[in-house]
Design an enzyme around this catalytic site. Structure first.
Site, PDB file in Angstrom:
ATOM      1  N   GLU A 103      47.373  66.413  -0.493  1.00  0.00           N
ATOM      2  CA  GLU A 103      48.643  67.080  -0.808  1.00  0.00           C
ATOM      3  C   GLU A 103      48.956  68.244   0.127  1.00  0.00           C
ATOM      4  OE1 GLU A 103      48.403  67.956  -5.010  1.00  0.00           O
ATOM      5  OE2 GLU A 103      47.893  65.890  -5.501  1.00  0.00           O
TER       6      GLU A 103
ATOM      7  N   ASN B 284      45.538  61.888   1.158  1.00  0.00           N
ATOM      8  CA  ASN B 284      46.019  61.484  -0.168  1.00  0.00           C
ATOM      9  C   ASN B 284      47.188  62.371  -0.596  1.00  0.00           C
ATOM     10  OD1 ASN B 284      45.667  60.021  -2.697  1.00  0.00           O
ATOM     11  ND2 ASN B 284      44.786  61.898  -3.561  1.00  0.00           N
TER      12      ASN B 284
ATOM     13  N   HIS C 267      51.995  58.376  -8.921  1.00  0.00           N
ATOM     14  CA  HIS C 267      52.375  58.935 -10.220  1.00  0.00           C
ATOM     15  C   HIS C 267      53.877  58.696 -10.346  1.00  0.00           C
ATOM     16  CE1 HIS C 267      48.525  60.855 -10.907  1.00  0.00           C
ATOM     17  NE2 HIS C 267      48.582  61.389  -9.700  1.00  0.00           N
TER      18      HIS C 267
ATOM     19  N   GLU D 239      46.166  56.920  -7.499  1.00  0.00           N
ATOM     20  CA  GLU D 239      46.178  57.662  -8.778  1.00  0.00           C
ATOM     21  C   GLU D 239      47.278  57.127  -9.691  1.00  0.00           C
ATOM     22  OE1 GLU D 239      46.354  61.910  -8.232  1.00  0.00           O
ATOM     23  OE2 GLU D 239      44.923  61.895  -6.579  1.00  0.00           O
TER      24      GLU D 239
ATOM     25  N   ASP E 250      49.802  56.046 -12.438  1.00  0.00           N
ATOM     26  CA  ASP E 250      50.200  56.055 -13.848  1.00  0.00           C
ATOM     27  C   ASP E 250      51.717  56.085 -13.881  1.00  0.00           C
ATOM     28  OD1 ASP E 250      50.654  58.792 -13.232  1.00  0.00           O
ATOM     29  OD2 ASP E 250      48.873  59.449 -14.319  1.00  0.00           O
TER      30      ASP E 250
END
Ligand code: G3I
Length: 450
Positions: free
Chosen positions: A250, A298, A334, A365, A367
């Site tokens: 990030e 990432n 996400h 990651e 979701d």
């Protein structure tokens, strides 16, 4: 579902700048369109193993000239990571000419032009393992979760790849300068290995979950030395057990968490004290520490086609051009508040641009948050299927990690930015009782090529 005119305009711009279409004769389509006569018989083999080494590509056999096609030797000039990581390879740069070949259906990583699904599977893990090339199926695992038998059962039955949700972050591993604390991370790593699961180290250099002593440090030499010590000590401790790492996390921000507006480097202690070069440096230190490990960048909200992914693409391309030892990019995925919403087509287009740099891509990651009424139940099912399918169809997409095991334990439930206010985000594949949800079925379908 958010869908801004801005996004459409941006998409149009991006396509003008190089979106692929179906079948341009360059041998880069996943189904392969080149090859004169021998495509299906010899354009693809069944046992490729990365780097374009032994597999045919979609270019077909006799006339296809896609790198790695007939000689199976990969293309060192265009697959920058193929040689060392087996993830590059020639398929995407092939220049097949001719008729009907559809070869290159197998292989792991480089050289393969499509992934072949398992005929059947009773778990996600099995579907990933039986696919050719295989695909790692991961989950974020928490130390707390491992205290629950249902959690452990679902985690180990359905997944073969682990990311520690918090236990390998800086504040957990090096809470005070130079003093390392390995216990909680070791517990997760050892449990994973007992269950034949790989582990990705998460994450070496990140602005968040950074202890105060580090985030308040001043002086270029001091910060560089602290970063070097952290990477070296952490990778050294896990060296015989881990060979995948999120090296930098990030590093880019925009005005909005959805990846829109004024993309720029995030002003972290690393960036402020060392300058942008801190990213190259972190990867170089990591490579020195482990020449064979897979090293990843990432980030979140780079899944849709937006300002942030443009910026990150240029940043990563610069690193590749400079020879920085990066093997791949993790797309956090996400979806829903507070992040972006990306269609399967958006994700596929982004994956292609990054794999064309010779890199692996990962869903790192995933979701899909239903809080706030932003994503409907039907939209969530479509997102899960289509985005997982985008990864499955890209042989250089090497892993899909879900950010948690079940809804009841999702990080989204308690984080204000997710708009859940303590309610379940309903964001994962298993419900509070660890039962399979329809989201699970849609993911399984995508992994079986349906
Ligand atoms: O451990 C303390 C506990 O002692 C304390 O009582 C409790 C009170 O709030 O907090 C606990 O720490 C929390 C920690 O999770 C462990 O549960 C932190 O407050 C909380 O902020 C932290 O959240 C984590 C978040 O990263 C922090 O940025 C989430 O669990 C974790 O899922 C999330 O993961 C990140 C990825 O690493 C990077 N990408 C985004 C993703 C989601 O934010």
């Amino acid at each position: 579902m958010r869908s801004a005119p801005f996004t459409l305009l941006l998409s149009a711009f991006l396509c003008a700048a190089g979106c692929s279409d179906s079948g341009d004769g360059n041998g880069d389509e996943t189904t392969g369109s080149g090859g004169a006569t021998g495509g299906t018989t010899s354009g693809g083999t069944t046992s490729g193993s990365g780097g374009g080494a032994t597999t045919g590509s979609g270019a077909g056999a006799t006339t296809g000239s896609g790198a790695g096609a007939t000689t199976g030797s990969g293309d060192p000039t265009s697959a920058t990571s193929g040689a060392t990581s087996g993830s590059g390879g020639g398929a995407t740069t092939g220049s097949g000419t001719g008729g009907e070949g559809t070869g290159g259906s197998d292989g792991t990583g480089g050289g393969a032009s499509a992934r072949v699904p398992a005929a059947s599977a009773s778990t996600l893990r099995e579907a990933g393992e039986k696919a050719n090339p295989p695909l790692l199926i991961g989950a974020a695992i928490s130390g707390g979760g491992l205290g629950n038998n249902d959690y452990k059962r679902v985690a180990s039955t359905e997944h073969n790849y682990v990311t520690a949700e918090n236990e390998m972050k800086w504040d957990s591993l090096e809470p005070s300068a130079g003093n390392f604390s390995w216990g909680s991370a070791d517990n997760i790593v050892n449990w994973a290995r007992q269950n034949n699961m790989k582990v990705k180290g998460h994450t070496l250099v990140w602005h968040s979950q950074l202890p105060n002593w580090m985030s308040s440090m001043t002086g270029k030499a001091n910060v560089e030395a602290a970063m070097r010590r952290h990477i070296t000590q952490v990778m050294g401790h896990f060296k015989d057990r881990l060979d995948h790492w999120d090296v930098v996390n990030e590093a880019v921000q925009t005005d909005s968490d959805t990846g829109v507006g004024n993309p720029r480097m995030r002003p972290t202690v690393f960036y402020n004290q060392i300058g942008q070069n801190y990213i190259d440096l972190a990867f170089q230190i990591a490579r020195e520490q482990d020449p064979k490990a897979k090293l990843y960048y990432n980030d979140y909200s780079i899944d849709a086609r937006n300002d942030k992914v443009e910026f990150v693409y240029n940043m990563i391309k610069g690193m590749v051009d400079r020879g920085v030892p990066i093997d791949g990019v993790g797309f956090q995925m996400h979806i829903g508040p507070p992040n972006n919403e990306a269609t399967g087509a958006d994700v596929a287009a982004n994956f292609k641009r990054f794999t064309d740099l010779g890199l692996e891509v990962l869903i790192s990651e995933m979701d899909i948050n239903r809080c706030g009424g932003v994503v409907t139940a039907d939209e969530q099912l479509a997102y899960y299927h289509d985005i997982v399918a985008a990864c499955f169809k890209e042989p250089k997409c090497t892993a899909i990690t879900f950010w948690g095991i079940n809804d009841g334990r999702s990080w989204l439930n308690s984080w204000s930015g997710a708009l859940c206010n303590g309610q379940s985000s309903q964001s994962l594949l298993f419900n509070d009782q660890y039962g399979k949800k329809e989201t699970y079925n849609r993911v399984m379908n995508a992994l079986l090529g349906k």
